[in-house]
Design a protein around this motif. Structure first.
Motif, mmCIF file in Angstrom:
data_model
loop_
_atom_site.group_PDB
_atom_site.id
_atom_site.type_symbol
_atom_site.label_atom_id
_atom_site.label_comp_id
_atom_site.label_asym_id
_atom_site.label_seq_id
_atom_site.Cartn_x
_atom_site.Cartn_y
_atom_site.Cartn_z
ATOM 1 N N GLN A 96 0.849 -1.196 0.000
ATOM 2 C CA GLN A 96 0.000 0.000 0.000
ATOM 3 C C GLN A 96 0.876 1.235 0.000
ATOM 4 O O GLN A 96 1.873 1.312 0.726
ATOM 5 C CB GLN A 96 -0.895 0.028 1.240
ATOM 6 C CG GLN A 96 -1.722 1.295 1.401
ATOM 7 C CD GLN A 96 -2.524 1.306 2.697
ATOM 8 O OE1 GLN A 96 -2.833 0.259 3.249
ATOM 9 N NE2 GLN A 96 -2.846 2.505 3.186
ATOM 10 N N THR A 139 -0.554 5.168 -0.044
ATOM 11 C CA THR A 139 -1.679 6.073 -0.220
ATOM 12 C C THR A 139 -1.488 7.336 0.616
ATOM 13 O O THR A 139 -0.774 7.341 1.610
ATOM 14 C CB THR A 139 -3.004 5.406 0.211
ATOM 15 O OG1 THR A 139 -2.993 5.176 1.626
ATOM 16 C CG2 THR A 139 -3.224 4.094 -0.516
ATOM 17 N N HIS A 140 -2.149 8.395 0.199
ATOM 18 C CA HIS A 140 -2.273 9.616 0.995
ATOM 19 C C HIS A 140 -3.544 10.331 0.555
ATOM 20 O O HIS A 140 -4.203 9.918 -0.409
ATOM 21 C CB HIS A 140 -1.041 10.522 0.852
ATOM 22 C CG HIS A 140 -0.831 11.108 -0.514
ATOM 23 N ND1 HIS A 140 -1.615 12.130 -1.021
ATOM 24 C CD2 HIS A 140 0.082 10.818 -1.485
ATOM 25 C CE1 HIS A 140 -1.200 12.457 -2.237
ATOM 26 N NE2 HIS A 140 -0.175 11.666 -2.541
ATOM 27 N N ASP A 187 -6.938 9.113 -0.487
ATOM 28 C CA ASP A 187 -7.195 8.393 0.766
ATOM 29 C C ASP A 187 -7.297 9.434 1.887
ATOM 30 O O ASP A 187 -6.357 9.635 2.666
ATOM 31 C CB ASP A 187 -6.072 7.385 1.027
ATOM 32 C CG ASP A 187 -6.297 6.537 2.265
ATOM 33 O OD1 ASP A 187 -7.416 6.589 2.813
ATOM 34 O OD2 ASP A 187 -5.360 5.840 2.691
ATOM 35 N N GLN A 237 -5.244 10.237 5.335
ATOM 36 C CA GLN A 237 -4.053 9.400 5.447
ATOM 37 C C GLN A 237 -2.793 10.244 5.304
ATOM 38 O O GLN A 237 -2.667 11.037 4.383
ATOM 39 C CB GLN A 237 -4.058 8.327 4.353
ATOM 40 C CG GLN A 237 -2.858 7.396 4.363
ATOM 41 C CD GLN A 237 -2.739 6.593 5.643
ATOM 42 O OE1 GLN A 237 -1.950 6.947 6.527
ATOM 43 N NE2 GLN A 237 -3.537 5.541 5.768
ATOM 44 N N GLY A 274 0.948 6.380 4.431
ATOM 45 C CA GLY A 274 0.221 5.206 3.952
ATOM 46 C C GLY A 274 1.059 4.225 3.175
ATOM 47 O O GLY A 274 0.514 3.512 2.334
#
Length: 391
Positions: free
Chosen positions: A171, A173-174, A265, A268, A271
């Motif tokens: 993963q 993500t942000h 995301d 986040q 991430g």
């Protein structure tokens, strides 16, 4: 342990192309390169705005006469000097990487390039062939991959501490691109959602490529057989570039994998995670706790292994800097990447192929594999999220 002692006869004369005042990555390059006295920043073409770039370079301590308008002038003028640059870092938007890298190699310069290396594997293979012909090193900056605890993960997998590999969970993500405002107002984001400059992806090429490289670093003998990519543009103006994607993978040993990458995301902050599940245990690393490696042997208590500890393997200790009582982070990871690339350049210059073969760093093959990952993801997504044989 790296305690700051010199590891080379002298510092490499280093120049930067891009990475100026408004760059998101320029300081990361400089903080990594200048940490161990293996590089000396002597020249640069820091900005597309030449006056801004020159004033910035002077503020960094670079001679104003070696702060150039553009990369072409840098290469041309430095070639006239007896103390010319030997290696350049390319910290410019994706669409410029191929032409700048090839020009630098033609001038006899080693190259350290931002990711993704180029748009196509054909271009990446051309760079590799030309670099080999010229006897030069090309490195790629996959940020957190220089973290020493990740090499502990690699070592434990090699020692069969978690058994046969079954699952690879990834993963990155942000939530900082949850709307289109940054696409208009943020210069560093604006080009990332422009296919002409960014290439065929947004988050697949900008984010997931980092974690995918870490998976190759810790699982060097595992290869993807086929994958399926499903990508979305939740901010519609970004289409055909995605701001969210899921990728499923089948590996050659029967293992399966999954990648989630996203810039939407919401909430986040950190991430990036990778979890490797084997038949007898699991290993997990998270960039929000970069000094820790979670080891979960089946049927026994969980263990948290700490960076810098005496019980770690020698492979992990070779990039250690501060010791167990202190926290390391992204800048130390970049320092390790730049240090190992410098050692590779030094070994290449001396014709020391044995040392070169033992160094672990994101090399040209790692750059090619990152581009191959992007191409296969795009091919699957563009076929309606179909399984494709990994080419």
């Amino acid at each position: 342990m790296n305690n700051g002692e010199k590891k080379m006869e002298r510092s490499l004369r280093w120049g930067m192309i891009g990475g100026g005042r408004t760059s998101q990555v320029g300081y990361k390059h400089r903080s990594g390169a200048l940490r161990d006295r293996t590089y000396e920043l002597v020249a640069g073409a820091f900005d597309i705005d030449s006056e801004r770039g020159k004033s910035f370079g002077v503020n960094l301590g670079v001679d104003k006469n070696r702060c150039y308008d553009d990369y072409q002038t840098l290469i041309e003028e430095e070639a006239k000097r007896t103390d010319c640059v030997e290696v350049v870092s390319i910290a410019t938007p994706n669409g410029t990487h191929y032409e700048i890298t090839m020009a630098a190699l033609e001038a006899g310069l080693h190259v350290i390039c931002e990711k993704p290396l180029v748009f196509t594997t054909k271009e990446a293979e051309e760079i590799k062939a030309f670099a080999e012909q010229q006897g030069l090193i090309v490195g790629v900056t996959y940020g957190y991959s220089g973290n020493s605890i990740i090499l502990q993960m690699r070592s434990m997998i090699e020692q069969n501490k978690i058994g046969d590999i079954h699952l690879v969970e990834m993963q990155y993500t942000h939530g900082y691109a949850g709307n289109s405002q940054g696409d208009k107002d943020n210069a560093a984001q604006k080009w990332r959602v422009d296919p002409k400059i960014a290439g065929p992806t947004f988050v697949i090429g900008d984010l997931s490529i980092h974690t995918y490289y870490i998976s190759k670093l810790v699982l060097p003998h595992l290869s993807i057989k086929k994958l399926l990519c499903d990508r979305q543009s939740f901010v519609g103006s970004r289409y055909p570039l995605e701001d969210n994607a899921y990728v499923l993978m089948h590996y050659d040993n029967g293992a399966v994998g999954r990648m989630w990458t996203s810039a939407v995301d919401s909430g986040q902050m950190d991430g990036q995670r990778i979890r490797i599940v084997g038949s007898t245990g699991s290993l997990e690393w998270w960039d929000s706790a970069p000094n820790e490696l979670l080891y979960q042997p089946q049927g026994a208590p969980n263990q948290t292994l700490y960076r810098g500890a005496e019980y770690l393997d020698d492979l992990a200790k070779q990039n250690e800097r501060l010791g167990i009582l202190h926290q390391e982070g992204l800048t130390e990871a970049w320092g390790n990447i730049y240090l190992n690339i410098a050692l590779a350049i030094d070994a290449k210059n001396r014709g020391d192929e044995e040392t070169l073969s033992q160094l672990i760093y994101p090399d040209i093959d790692s750059g090619i594999e990152g581009v191959r990952w992007i191409e296969n993801c795009v091919a699957s997504a563009d076929q309606g999220s179909q399984w494709v044989e990994y080419q």
